[in-house]
Design a protein around this motif. Structure first.
Motif, mmCIF file in Angstrom:
data_model
loop_
_atom_site.group_PDB
_atom_site.id
_atom_site.type_symbol
_atom_site.label_atom_id
_atom_site.label_comp_id
_atom_site.label_asym_id
_atom_site.label_seq_id
_atom_site.Cartn_x
_atom_site.Cartn_y
_atom_site.Cartn_z
ATOM 1 N N PRO A 97 0.835 -1.211 0.000
ATOM 2 C CA PRO A 97 0.000 0.000 0.000
ATOM 3 C C PRO A 97 0.864 1.252 0.000
ATOM 4 N N GLU A 98 0.335 2.319 -0.570
ATOM 5 C CA GLU A 98 1.069 3.579 -0.614
ATOM 6 C C GLU A 98 1.210 4.186 0.779
ATOM 7 N N ASN A 99 0.138 4.088 1.583
ATOM 8 C CA ASN A 99 0.135 4.661 2.928
ATOM 9 C C ASN A 99 -0.212 3.587 3.953
ATOM 10 N N ALA A 100 0.006 3.909 5.222
ATOM 11 C CA ALA A 100 -0.377 2.994 6.293
ATOM 12 C C ALA A 100 -1.870 2.688 6.181
ATOM 13 N N VAL A 101 -2.228 1.424 6.370
ATOM 14 C CA VAL A 101 -3.604 0.981 6.139
ATOM 15 C C VAL A 101 -4.484 1.273 7.348
ATOM 16 N N GLU A 102 -5.589 1.971 7.084
ATOM 17 C CA GLU A 102 -6.654 2.174 8.062
ATOM 18 C C GLU A 102 -7.953 1.757 7.382
ATOM 19 N N LEU A 103 -8.668 0.809 7.968
ATOM 20 C CA LEU A 103 -9.897 0.321 7.349
ATOM 21 C C LEU A 103 -10.864 1.475 7.103
ATOM 22 N N GLY A 104 -11.393 1.532 5.879
ATOM 23 C CA GLY A 104 -12.350 2.572 5.520
ATOM 24 C C GLY A 104 -11.734 3.830 4.953
ATOM 25 N N ASP A 105 -10.404 3.982 5.054
ATOM 26 C CA ASP A 105 -9.732 5.172 4.521
ATOM 27 C C ASP A 105 -9.186 4.883 3.121
ATOM 28 N N PRO A 106 -9.471 5.749 2.136
ATOM 29 C CA PRO A 106 -8.961 5.537 0.770
ATOM 30 C C PRO A 106 -7.440 5.409 0.754
ATOM 31 N N LYS A 151 8.224 -1.741 -13.971
ATOM 32 C CA LYS A 151 6.945 -1.085 -14.252
ATOM 33 C C LYS A 151 6.122 -1.036 -12.968
ATOM 34 N N PHE A 152 5.342 0.042 -12.801
ATOM 35 C CA PHE A 152 4.457 0.191 -11.654
ATOM 36 C C PHE A 152 3.002 0.204 -12.128
ATOM 37 N N SER A 153 2.127 -0.426 -11.340
ATOM 38 C CA SER A 153 0.690 -0.355 -11.584
ATOM 39 C C SER A 153 0.026 0.083 -10.281
ATOM 40 N N TYR A 154 -0.933 1.027 -10.390
ATOM 41 C CA TYR A 154 -1.559 1.620 -9.204
ATOM 42 C C TYR A 154 -3.061 1.341 -9.197
ATOM 43 N N LEU A 155 -3.564 0.886 -8.057
ATOM 44 C CA LEU A 155 -4.993 0.604 -7.900
ATOM 45 C C LEU A 155 -5.547 1.375 -6.702
ATOM 46 N N PRO A 156 -6.383 2.409 -6.928
ATOM 47 C CA PRO A 156 -7.037 3.084 -5.802
ATOM 48 C C PRO A 156 -8.043 2.126 -5.145
ATOM 49 N N PHE A 157 -8.094 2.110 -3.827
ATOM 50 C CA PHE A 157 -9.022 1.207 -3.150
ATOM 51 C C PHE A 157 -9.337 1.724 -1.753
ATOM 52 N N VAL A 158 -10.420 1.200 -1.193
ATOM 53 C CA VAL A 158 -10.797 1.485 0.192
ATOM 54 C C VAL A 158 -10.713 0.163 0.948
ATOM 55 N N PRO A 159 -9.739 0.007 1.832
ATOM 56 C CA PRO A 159 -9.550 -1.280 2.511
ATOM 57 C C PRO A 159 -10.708 -1.634 3.438
ATOM 58 N N GLU A 160 -11.195 -2.851 3.283
ATOM 59 C CA GLU A 160 -12.219 -3.407 4.161
ATOM 60 C C GLU A 160 -11.722 -4.756 4.664
ATOM 61 N N GLN A 161 -12.060 -5.084 5.893
ATOM 62 C CA GLN A 161 -11.562 -6.299 6.529
ATOM 63 C C GLN A 161 -11.831 -7.534 5.665
ATOM 64 N N GLY A 162 -10.771 -8.295 5.373
ATOM 65 C CA GLY A 162 -10.909 -9.567 4.678
ATOM 66 C C GLY A 162 -10.875 -9.503 3.165
#
Length: 231
Positions: A97-106, A151-162
């Protein structure tokens, strides 16, 4: 989807990649880092960082002229090599992940594919076994000093448990044709209770040391004042 390719690196950091019947990719770099590449459809430069164009400039028409020369040179080199195919070098891949993971945060998942050749490769993202394409962005193929590519590939996402994310990479060098790197979305691990107790104990110990040191300094100051008064 993986077609014929060829690559030629010119003087001054320019590189040209040709794939199938496409016009190719023109990339300018410095110290193995991209400065800009040319978007053929829009006929314009795409700067790796916007601030770069404050210090230099590049004409798209110049890229077209360079490509004409480099295509000719490439054809000569291919004939000299009797059109021998280059060896396929399988890639390595890492997902993080680009940033530290917090559930619900983009956030943004990054799939870094490194040390592969030739520069013909497909990256596909999956979320819980479903293909995801919305918002996905990719860099160009960046050449490395050992003649491989990254090569880099980027996927925007909102982490949810599981949630389970997969970066699927297709390349000629992979024996099975493709490889997968898995990343599972989960909440940050809480600090163990024993660790909390240790931290509390350390805080208490430092607090006591501060009180003791302050008391000693106070009495020393009092004694010095008494001596001065006596004199």
């Amino acid at each position: 989807r993986l077609g014929p390719w060829a690559l030629l690196v010119g003087k001054g950091g320019g590189s040209l990649g040709l794939q199938g019947g496409e016009s190719g990719e023109f990339l300018l770099e410095f110290d193995n880092e991209e400065i800009l590449h040319v978007d053929w459809e829009k006929k314009q430069n795409v700067w790796r960082l916007p601030d770069f164009q404050r210090f230099t400039s590049f004409e798209v028409q110049g890229a077209l002229a360079n490509i004409a020369v480099m295509k000719n040179n490439m054809e000569v080199l291919m004939k000299r090599s009797n059109r021998t195919r280059a060896l396929n070098v399988a890639p390595s891949a890492t997902v993080y992940p680009e940033n530290a993971v917090e559930l619900g945060d983009p956030n943004v998942l990054i799939c870094f594919v490194d040390r592969f050749s030739p520069p013909v490769l497909n990256v596909t993202w999956l979320k819980n076994n479903e293909v995801v394409s919305e918002g996905v962005e990719e860099t160009d193929f960046y050449p490395s000093v050992d003649n491989t590519f990254r090569k880099f590939s980027y996927l925007p996402f909102v982490p949810e448990q599981g949630d389970i994310y997969v970066c699927q990479v297709e390349h000629w060098g992979i024996p099975e044709g493709k490889m997968e790197k898995i990343w599972v979305s989960k909440a940050p691990s809480p600090i163990p209770e024993t660790m909390e107790n240790v931290l509390c104990a350390l805080g208490l110990a430092f607090g006591m040391l501060g009180i003791i040191a302050g008391t000693i300094l106070f009495f020393k100051a009092m004694r010095m004042n008494d001596r001065r008064g006596f004199m």
